[in-house]
Write a protein that holds these residues in place. Structure first.
Motif, PDB file in Angstrom:
ATOM      1  N   UNK A  77       0.818  -1.216   0.000  1.00 46.07           N
ATOM      2  CA  UNK A  77       0.000   0.000   0.000  1.00 46.07           C
ATOM      3  C   UNK A  77       0.860   1.277   0.000  1.00 46.07           C
ATOM      4  N   UNK A  78       1.855   1.305  -0.875  1.00 41.85           N
ATOM      5  CA  UNK A  78       2.813   2.416  -0.917  1.00 41.85           C
ATOM      6  C   UNK A  78       2.287   3.559  -1.786  1.00 41.85           C
ATOM      7  N   UNK A  79       2.357   4.771  -1.256  1.00 37.58           N
ATOM      8  CA  UNK A  79       2.067   5.991  -2.007  1.00 37.58           C
ATOM      9  C   UNK A  79       3.305   6.882  -1.969  1.00 37.58           C
ATOM     10  N   UNK A  80       3.485   7.660  -3.024  1.00 37.56           N
ATOM     11  CA  UNK A  80       4.577   8.628  -3.053  1.00 37.56           C
ATOM     12  C   UNK A  80       4.063   9.927  -3.646  1.00 37.56           C
ATOM     13  N   UNK A  81       4.184  10.998  -2.868  1.00 41.96           N
ATOM     14  CA  UNK A  81       3.742  12.323  -3.291  1.00 41.96           C
ATOM     15  C   UNK A  81       4.936  13.247  -3.444  1.00 41.96           C
ATOM     16  N   UNK A  91       5.472   6.075 -12.627  1.00 44.04           N
ATOM     17  CA  UNK A  91       5.868   5.745 -11.258  1.00 44.04           C
ATOM     18  C   UNK A  91       6.835   4.591 -11.124  1.00 44.04           C
ATOM     19  N   UNK A  92       7.281   4.021 -12.236  1.00 41.04           N
ATOM     20  CA  UNK A  92       8.138   2.832 -12.165  1.00 41.04           C
ATOM     21  C   UNK A  92       9.526   3.144 -11.589  1.00 41.04           C
ATOM     22  N   UNK A 112       0.818   5.790 -11.831  1.00 38.73           N
ATOM     23  CA  UNK A 112       1.074   5.392 -10.455  1.00 38.73           C
ATOM     24  C   UNK A 112       0.283   4.203  -9.968  1.00 38.73           C
ATOM     25  N   UNK A 113      -0.506   3.583 -10.850  1.00 38.25           N
ATOM     26  CA  UNK A 113      -1.367   2.451 -10.472  1.00 38.25           C
ATOM     27  C   UNK A 113      -0.857   1.181 -11.142  1.00 38.25           C
ATOM     28  N   UNK A 157       0.664  13.086  -6.762  1.00 36.11           N
ATOM     29  CA  UNK A 157       0.839  11.700  -6.304  1.00 36.11           C
ATOM     30  C   UNK A 157       1.296  10.853  -7.493  1.00 36.11           C
ATOM     31  N   UNK A 158       2.537  10.350  -7.432  1.00 34.19           N
ATOM     32  CA  UNK A 158       3.107   9.619  -8.567  1.00 34.19           C
ATOM     33  C   UNK A 158       3.017   8.106  -8.393  1.00 34.19           C
ATOM     34  N   UNK A 159       2.840   7.633  -7.152  1.00 37.56           N
ATOM     35  CA  UNK A 159       2.594   6.213  -6.897  1.00 37.56           C
ATOM     36  C   UNK A 159       1.369   6.127  -6.002  1.00 37.56           C
ATOM     37  N   UNK A 160       0.397   5.274  -6.403  1.00 40.39           N
ATOM     38  CA  UNK A 160      -0.906   5.269  -5.738  1.00 40.39           C
ATOM     39  C   UNK A 160      -1.229   3.883  -5.164  1.00 40.39           C
ATOM     40  N   UNK A 161      -1.152   3.769  -3.860  1.00 35.32           N
ATOM     41  CA  UNK A 161      -1.572   2.549  -3.145  1.00 35.32           C
ATOM     42  C   UNK A 161      -1.036   1.284  -3.820  1.00 35.32           C
TER      43      UNK A 161
END
Length: 369
Positions: A9-13, A42-43, A211-212, A18-22
């Motif tokens: 469940x990683x997110x990065x803002x 987001x890779x 990001x998904x 938000x570039x990586x979503x859950x």
């Protein structure tokens, strides 16, 4: 199979972006996993979070069940190979490869033994006294890989490492990397935007978009059974038809398109549901008359020859173009000929696509005054 990296469940803002979503994903021990997607998906950010160059805004990352949040890159049992090689130009190849061991104050005899083993592994025996500017791009990349592997990491992270190479050398290095990974049994996590590269090298592919995580599966399933419209459209060539499920007979579904009806197989759709149908060009067929279960007319617009394959461009009444790949030995029908498209029912993939903006045109109307 045992996992070595677990992302929960990683997110990065970055600010409000938000570039990586859950993101949740398990990376298996000893596998070659590729993170694939367009720029901005987001890779690379995910790779950098595993490496320790970035920290997640939320969520957790584990390596062998140990949470690594807050650990410095050198405290994690991973190493990274970058696209620009990052070799020290003033050092010999031997010293470049030995650098990590030297920092750890490994005994000299042990360093020499392991450096020569690494150079043999990457097929650079005899190059130890050269400088980086005396090597080709492919040789420099192999030195960077040897330097990353000499510390015996549990996971090797590779951030578009072949991006600077020409096409022929890039293809050669793809097979060398895969050979190396199989021989060592180390987990490789590879980032690329090149679909062919991912399909060629990977045990599994994680396809990302905005990001998904869209799909995580083996290359064959990613290609033959895309889980979303994005995957179908992004991986290789695909013809996408959208329409409404009009009838169901067991797992056989009849879909009404804008210009006719087609038939496919699916257990997962409901009556009246709007769906996409993905058909690869090599699986799309055409005939002078309608085929039972299909009414999808079009006109032959042009032919494009690619070696022993001819791509037939068909224009539908809506103006949409689709492609049929067939053997160049098949006699041509004249440009302008009316044809009817069909496919073997098992060769089409029915995709539930609520993310398609066109499906929300009624749900979110825009009124003009």
């Amino acid at each position: 199979m045992e996992s070595i990296v677990r992302i929960e469940n990683v997110c990065k803002d970055y600010g409000e972006n938000r570039v990586v979503r859950s993101l949740s994903m398990d990376i298996r021990k000893g596998e070659f996993l590729t993170m694939l997607g367009p720029s901005g998906c987001g890779k690379t950010t995910t790779l950098r979070m595993i490496a320790g160059f970035e920290q997640p805004t939320s969520g957790k990352i584990y390596i062998e069940d140990t949470e690594i949040h807050g650990k410095k890159p050198y405290q994690r049992e991973v190493n990274t190979v970058f696209q620009n090689y990052a070799l020290f130009p003033h050092m010999t190849i031997f010293d470049n490869v030995a650098f990590g061991l030297s920092i750890r104050k490994t005994p000299k005899e042990e360093i020499r033994k392991r450096v020569l083993e690494m150079l043999e592994l990457v097929q650079l025996t005899g190059y130890e006294n050269r400088k980086p500017d005396q090597l080709s791009g492919g040789q420099k990349q192999r030195v960077a890989i040897a330097r990353a592997l000499i510390n015996r990491p549990k996971v090797l992270l590779l951030d578009e490492p072949l991006g600077a190479l020409d096409l022929k050398l890039r293809k050669q290095m793809q097979f060398e990397l895969k050979r190396l990974q199989k021989r060592l049994g180390i987990t490789f996590v590879y980032v690329t935007h090149d679909q062919e590269e991912a399909l060629t090298m990977s045990d599994r592919i994680a396809v990302l978009s905005k990001g998904i995580l869209e799909q995580l599966d083996c290359p064959k399933n990613i290609y033959d059974h895309p889980a979303s419209r994005f995957v179908a459209d992004f991986i290789g060539e695909s013809n996408l038809f959208y329409g409404t499920v009009q009838a169901k007979r067991g797992n056989e579904v009849v879909v009404m398109l804008e210009t006719g009806t087609v038939t496919a197989l699916s257990d997962d759709v409901r009556m009246g549901e709007i769906v996409d149908i993905s058909v690869r060009p090599e699986n799309l067929l055409m005939s002078p008359e309608p085929t039972p279960g299909f009414y999808c007319p079009g006109i032959i617009k042009e032919y494009v020859f690619v070696g022993n394959v001819q791509k037939v461009i068909i224009m539908l009444p809506s103006g949409k173009e689709v492609r049929v790949n067939q053997s160049a030995k098949i006699p041509e029908l004249a440009v302008g000929t009316n044809v009817f498209l069909y496919w073997e029912k098992e060769d089409a993939v029915v995709i539930s696509s609520p993310d398609n903006p066109i499906f929300h045109a009624v749900d979110n109307p825009v009124y003009s005054e």
